[in-house]
Design a protein around this motif. Structure first.
Motif, PDB file in Angstrom:
ATOM      1  N   GLY A 108      35.457 136.261  15.739  1.00  0.00           N
ATOM      2  CA  GLY A 108      36.223 135.385  14.876  1.00  0.00           C
ATOM      3  C   GLY A 108      35.445 134.154  14.467  1.00  0.00           C
ATOM      4  N   GLY A 109      34.632 133.629  15.350  1.00  0.00           N
ATOM      5  CA  GLY A 109      33.742 132.540  14.986  1.00  0.00           C
ATOM      6  C   GLY A 109      34.378 131.175  14.916  1.00  0.00           C
ATOM      7  N   LEU A 110      35.611 130.991  15.387  1.00  0.00           N
ATOM      8  CA  LEU A 110      36.196 129.657  15.302  1.00  0.00           C
ATOM      9  C   LEU A 110      35.536 128.685  16.260  1.00  0.00           C
ATOM     10  CD1 LEU A 110      40.044 129.839  14.726  1.00  0.00           C
ATOM     11  CD2 LEU A 110      38.204 129.349  13.143  1.00  0.00           C
ATOM     12  N   PHE A 111      35.058 129.164  17.402  1.00  0.00           N
ATOM     13  CA  PHE A 111      34.348 128.268  18.318  1.00  0.00           C
ATOM     14  C   PHE A 111      33.120 127.683  17.624  1.00  0.00           C
ATOM     15  CE2 PHE A 111      36.743 130.888  21.238  1.00  0.00           C
ATOM     16  CZ  PHE A 111      37.175 129.980  22.180  1.00  0.00           C
ATOM     17  N   GLU A 112      32.412 128.556  16.915  1.00  0.00           N
ATOM     18  CA  GLU A 112      31.216 128.112  16.192  1.00  0.00           C
ATOM     19  C   GLU A 112      31.582 127.161  15.064  1.00  0.00           C
ATOM     20  OE1 GLU A 112      27.286 128.025  14.535  1.00  0.00           O
ATOM     21  OE2 GLU A 112      28.074 128.545  16.509  1.00  0.00           O
ATOM     22  N   LEU A 113      32.687 127.438  14.406  1.00  0.00           N
ATOM     23  CA  LEU A 113      33.081 126.648  13.247  1.00  0.00           C
ATOM     24  C   LEU A 113      33.651 125.288  13.633  1.00  0.00           C
ATOM     25  CD1 LEU A 113      33.503 126.695  10.111  1.00  0.00           C
ATOM     26  CD2 LEU A 113      35.809 127.529  10.583  1.00  0.00           C
ATOM     27  N   LEU A 114      34.456 125.265  14.691  1.00  0.00           N
ATOM     28  CA  LEU A 114      35.224 124.066  15.006  1.00  0.00           C
ATOM     29  C   LEU A 114      34.575 123.156  16.035  1.00  0.00           C
ATOM     30  CD1 LEU A 114      38.828 125.592  15.206  1.00  0.00           C
ATOM     31  CD2 LEU A 114      37.562 124.792  13.210  1.00  0.00           C
ATOM     32  N   GLY A 115      33.986 123.758  17.055  1.00  0.00           N
ATOM     33  CA  GLY A 115      33.488 122.911  18.134  1.00  0.00           C
ATOM     34  C   GLY A 115      34.636 122.138  18.752  1.00  0.00           C
TER      35      GLY A 115
ATOM     36  N   GLY B  79      46.793 129.660  -3.581  1.00  0.00           N
ATOM     37  CA  GLY B  79      45.898 129.862  -2.467  1.00  0.00           C
ATOM     38  C   GLY B  79      44.759 128.869  -2.389  1.00  0.00           C
ATOM     39  N   CYS B  80      44.262 128.677  -1.192  1.00  0.00           N
ATOM     40  CA  CYS B  80      43.170 127.772  -0.966  1.00  0.00           C
ATOM     41  C   CYS B  80      42.046 128.576  -0.345  1.00  0.00           C
ATOM     42  CB  CYS B  80      43.533 126.686   0.009  1.00  0.00           C
ATOM     43  SG  CYS B  80      43.936 127.354   1.596  1.00  0.00           S
ATOM     44  N   ALA B  81      41.537 128.550   0.467  1.00  0.00           N
ATOM     45  CA  ALA B  81      40.649 129.231   1.337  1.00  0.00           C
ATOM     46  C   ALA B  81      39.245 129.169   0.846  1.00  0.00           C
ATOM     47  CB  ALA B  81      41.029 130.646   1.623  1.00  0.00           C
ATOM     48  N   GLU B  82      38.498 128.394   1.551  1.00  0.00           N
ATOM     49  CA  GLU B  82      37.050 128.436   1.424  1.00  0.00           C
ATOM     50  C   GLU B  82      36.650 129.755   2.092  1.00  0.00           C
ATOM     51  OE1 GLU B  82      34.750 127.623   4.330  1.00  0.00           O
ATOM     52  OE2 GLU B  82      33.257 128.349   2.925  1.00  0.00           O
ATOM     53  N   PRO B  83      35.957 130.634   1.361  1.00  0.00           N
ATOM     54  CA  PRO B  83      35.810 132.029   1.801  1.00  0.00           C
ATOM     55  C   PRO B  83      35.272 132.204   3.209  1.00  0.00           C
ATOM     56  CG  PRO B  83      35.066 131.782  -0.463  1.00  0.00           C
ATOM     57  CD  PRO B  83      35.342 130.397   0.042  1.00  0.00           C
ATOM     58  N   GLU B  84      34.221 131.479   3.564  1.00  0.00           N
ATOM     59  CA  GLU B  84      33.638 131.694   4.891  1.00  0.00           C
ATOM     60  C   GLU B  84      34.617 131.315   5.985  1.00  0.00           C
ATOM     61  OE1 GLU B  84      29.830 130.361   7.657  1.00  0.00           O
ATOM     62  OE2 GLU B  84      30.006 129.641   5.600  1.00  0.00           O
ATOM     63  N   SER B  85      35.287 130.156   5.839  1.00  0.00           N
ATOM     64  CA  SER B  85      36.258 129.733   6.841  1.00  0.00           C
ATOM     65  C   SER B  85      37.389 130.738   6.932  1.00  0.00           C
ATOM     66  CB  SER B  85      36.816 128.351   6.492  1.00  0.00           C
ATOM     67  OG  SER B  85      35.788 127.387   6.475  1.00  0.00           O
ATOM     68  N   ALA B  86      37.894 131.197   5.780  1.00  0.00           N
ATOM     69  CA  ALA B  86      38.994 132.148   5.767  1.00  0.00           C
ATOM     70  C   ALA B  86      38.611 133.437   6.477  1.00  0.00           C
ATOM     71  CB  ALA B  86      39.415 132.439   4.335  1.00  0.00           C
ATOM     72  N   ALA B  87      37.377 133.891   6.274  1.00  0.00           N
ATOM     73  CA  ALA B  87      36.935 135.123   6.919  1.00  0.00           C
ATOM     74  C   ALA B  87      36.868 134.957   8.431  1.00  0.00           C
ATOM     75  CB  ALA B  87      35.568 135.532   6.372  1.00  0.00           C
ATOM     76  N   ARG B  88      36.397 133.811   8.875  1.00  0.00           N
ATOM     77  CA  ARG B  88      36.321 133.576  10.322  1.00  0.00           C
ATOM     78  C   ARG B  88      37.714 133.490  10.938  1.00  0.00           C
ATOM     79  NH1 ARG B  88      31.285 129.643  11.907  1.00  0.00           N
ATOM     80  NH2 ARG B  88      29.882 130.147  10.194  1.00  0.00           N
ATOM     81  N   VAL B  89      38.615 132.821  10.239  1.00  0.00           N
ATOM     82  CA  VAL B  89      39.978 132.705  10.745  1.00  0.00           C
ATOM     83  C   VAL B  89      40.627 134.078  10.821  1.00  0.00           C
ATOM     84  CG1 VAL B  89      42.276 131.817  10.261  1.00  0.00           C
ATOM     85  CG2 VAL B  89      40.306 130.333   9.978  1.00  0.00           C
TER      86      VAL B  89
ATOM     87  N   ALA C 271      45.360 112.697   6.001  1.00  0.00           N
ATOM     88  CA  ALA C 271      44.895 111.784   7.053  1.00  0.00           C
ATOM     89  C   ALA C 271      43.510 112.159   7.563  1.00  0.00           C
ATOM     90  CB  ALA C 271      45.900 111.771   8.205  1.00  0.00           C
ATOM     91  N   GLY C 272      42.866 113.152   6.918  1.00  0.00           N
ATOM     92  CA  GLY C 272      41.493 113.507   7.275  1.00  0.00           C
ATOM     93  C   GLY C 272      41.345 114.707   8.185  1.00  0.00           C
ATOM     94  N   VAL C 273      42.431 115.430   8.446  1.00  0.00           N
ATOM     95  CA  VAL C 273      42.364 116.588   9.345  1.00  0.00           C
ATOM     96  C   VAL C 273      42.064 117.858   8.536  1.00  0.00           C
ATOM     97  CG1 VAL C 273      43.643 118.001  11.003  1.00  0.00           C
ATOM     98  CG2 VAL C 273      44.008 115.522  10.930  1.00  0.00           C
ATOM     99  N   PRO C 274      41.016 118.596   8.857  1.00  0.00           N
ATOM    100  CA  PRO C 274      40.777 119.879   8.180  1.00  0.00           C
ATOM    101  C   PRO C 274      41.912 120.846   8.482  1.00  0.00           C
ATOM    102  CG  PRO C 274      38.815 119.129   9.364  1.00  0.00           C
ATOM    103  CD  PRO C 274      39.935 118.258   9.809  1.00  0.00           C
ATOM    104  N   VAL C 275      42.293 121.650   7.500  1.00  0.00           N
ATOM    105  CA  VAL C 275      43.393 122.597   7.654  1.00  0.00           C
ATOM    106  C   VAL C 275      42.894 124.002   7.340  1.00  0.00           C
ATOM    107  CG1 VAL C 275      45.666 123.312   6.825  1.00  0.00           C
ATOM    108  CG2 VAL C 275      45.147 120.869   7.092  1.00  0.00           C
ATOM    109  N   LEU C 276      43.066 124.895   8.279  1.00  0.00           N
ATOM    110  CA  LEU C 276      42.766 126.309   8.079  1.00  0.00           C
ATOM    111  C   LEU C 276      44.086 127.051   7.978  1.00  0.00           C
ATOM    112  CD1 LEU C 276      39.941 126.709  10.747  1.00  0.00           C
ATOM    113  CD2 LEU C 276      39.667 126.370   8.289  1.00  0.00           C
ATOM    114  N   TRP C 277      44.238 127.888   6.965  1.00  0.00           N
ATOM    115  CA  TRP C 277      45.510 128.554   6.691  1.00  0.00           C
ATOM    116  C   TRP C 277      45.325 130.059   6.710  1.00  0.00           C
ATOM    117  CZ3 TRP C 277      50.196 126.000   5.393  1.00  0.00           C
ATOM    118  CH2 TRP C 277      51.243 126.846   5.027  1.00  0.00           C
ATOM    119  N   HIS C 278      46.156 130.740   7.508  1.00  0.00           N
ATOM    120  CA  HIS C 278      46.117 132.205   7.537  1.00  0.00           C
ATOM    121  C   HIS C 278      47.527 132.727   7.320  1.00  0.00           C
ATOM    122  CE1 HIS C 278      44.866 136.277   8.657  1.00  0.00           C
ATOM    123  NE2 HIS C 278      46.011 136.353   9.314  1.00  0.00           N
TER     124      HIS C 278
END
Length: 464
Positions: free
Chosen positions: A207-214, A166-176, A148-155
């Motif tokens: 963690g950087g999620l504020f920067e990543l997600l807004g 596994g999925c994980a775009e490396p930069e996003s995974a590292a921030r999560v 439905a268009g929602v980005p999914v971050l998995w930890h």
């Protein structure tokens, strides 16, 4: 004096903060003392490492810098532009890919999808016994939301199920991963300068999620989370700072924190005793078991007698998905009749996939750990319920023994001699521990102790 900064190497909001700080002659540490924002957060903002500060952070900065209305409005506009500016990834990340199709969980996934999309839930914790299918349900919900268009971050925490690609775009995974570590970790080293509170979490924690997600809509899945809750101040800061964030947790126990929606995932529904073969074949537990059988024996075709045996086996194993898969693996070396006889003798003995030997011991230990973790009252109630079933066993036929004696809240109150409120709290504890399940055909007001719990805990009185 107007300080000149290179806005190509720093964010607009960081450039403004640095310019105003230098204008009034403050060091970063002095600004941290005045604003209660950590030195690290201020440094990251000014260097452009963090470009999307939360509104509370901007307000505290503006107050500490003694900004007038126009300067304050400019700072807030720059921060808002940073939060609304592009995503931190090229394309929305996707959840891991499940290795097997899901069966028998349509109702549960529909409810979770609705609550995390159009519903108002921000934090949903799917709890249940190990092997009951929490990760698979989370994968299905995440896939539906991603479609439905929602980005999914998995930890995934250590020990979580790995039954997926596994999925994980490396930069996003590292921030999560860094943010999750900060959720559980101690305050940062510069906490004395305002970095230890919720106001600094996100920009300072690393963690950087504020920067990543807004403020965008995102689902964060924390799979196999420990029963110990993260720091509540940091968890609430994360949810407050990322208003579009929804968190889906899988765990064996709830966190019991304010705002947590506890979603109890019970084993699959089993067919009623005496159900016709066609009806038994439609029961979710039987469908899942037969799917596992066909992976072992592709030529297998279930006749009426096989369906009756499969239904009995599913009742004996409580419809527990992990137990059904383990039992089916033994059909490499035996037939369904022999398997049923073996399970009658000791259902826990075959709860490891063929080829391993320690699985049953681990399963027994896991169930014992669940019962050991109960309060004294709930443990006494579980013992009493099992003892009552043992006494009733002589009046039941073999099939009814598989299902276990049903009981309700009033039965619990009569058994314990305690009032309904206290009896209800003890019954809720047993349900959340996974040792007791609701009887679906009773409308959810009647319950049963799991057969596997009775078999795997020697201290519990065993049925004749």
């Amino acid at each position: 004096m107007n300080a000149h900064v290179n806005t190509d190497s720093t964010s607009r909001v960081g450039a403004l903060i640095r310019a105003h700080r230098l204008r009034i002659g403050l060091t970063q540490r002095e600004l941290a003392d005045l604003s209660t924002i950590s030195v690290r957060a201020i440094r990251d903002l000014e260097q452009g490492k963090a470009r999307r500060p939360r509104p509370d952070t901007v307000r505290l900065m503006a107050d500490a810098l003694r900004l007038g209305p126009r300067a304050r409005a400019a700072l807030e506009a720059a921060a808002q532009q940073g939060r609304a500016g592009g995503q931190g990834w090229g394309r929305p990340p996707a959840p891991p890919t499940a290795l097997h199709a899901m069966s028998g969980r349509d109702a549960e996934t529909a409810v979770l999808e609705r609550e995390l999309s159009v519903g108002g839930e921000r934090l949903v914790n799917v709890v249940g016994l190990g092997g009951v299918g929490k990760t698979r349900v989370a994968l299905e919900v995440a896939e539906r939301l991603h479609a439905a268009g929602v980005p999914v971050l998995w930890h995934a925490f250590p020990g979580a199920s790995a039954d997926h690609l596994g999925c994980a775009e490396p930069e996003s995974a590292a921030r999560v991963a860094a943010t999750v570590a900060d959720l559980y970790g101690p305050p940062p080293a510069d906490a004395a300068y305002g970095g230890g509170g919720a106001g600094a979490f996100g920009e300072a924690a690393g963690g950087g999620l504020f920067e990543l997600l807004g403020e965008q809509r995102v689902l964060l899945v924390l799979d196999g989370a420990p029963a110990v809750a993260p720091r509540f101040d940091r968890l609430t800061a994360l949810l407050r700072g990322c208003p579009g964030l929804r968190v889906l947790v899988t765990s064996e126990r709830p966190w019991e924190v304010p705002g947590e929606r506890i979603f109890l995932l019970s084993p699959l529904e089993v067919p009623a005793e005496g159900a016709a073969p066609d009806a038994a074949a439609l029961a979710p537990a039987v469908r899942v078991f037969l799917d596992h059988v066909r992976r072992v024996r592709p030529e297998f075709t279930a006749g009426p007698a096989d369906l009756a045996r499969a239904a009995r086996l599913c009742r004996r194993l409580d419809g527990h998905p992990g137990a059904l898969a383990a039992a089916a693996s033994w059909l490499v070396v035996c037939d369904l009749t022999t398997l049923c006889l073996s399970l009658d003798a000791d259902p826990v003995a075959l709860l490891d996939h063929l080829g391993g030997g320690a699985g049953a011991d681990r399963f027994r230990a896991a169930l014992r750990s669940r019962t050991d973790g109960l309060s004294a009252g709930a443990r006494e109630l579980l013992d009493a319920l099992c003892a009552g079933e043992a006494q009733d066993a002589g009046a039941q036929d073999a099939g009814a023994q598989d299902a276990g004696a049903e009981f309700g809240l009033t039965d619990v109150a009569a058994l314990t001699g305690r009032g309904l409120p206290e009896s209800g709290r003890m019954l809720r504890e047993l349900l959340i521990s996974g040792t007791v399940r609701a009887a679906p055909e009773s409308g959810g007001s009647r319950f049963r102790v799991l057969s596997l719990v009775r078999a795997a805990t020697p201290r519990t009185p065993q049925r004749a």
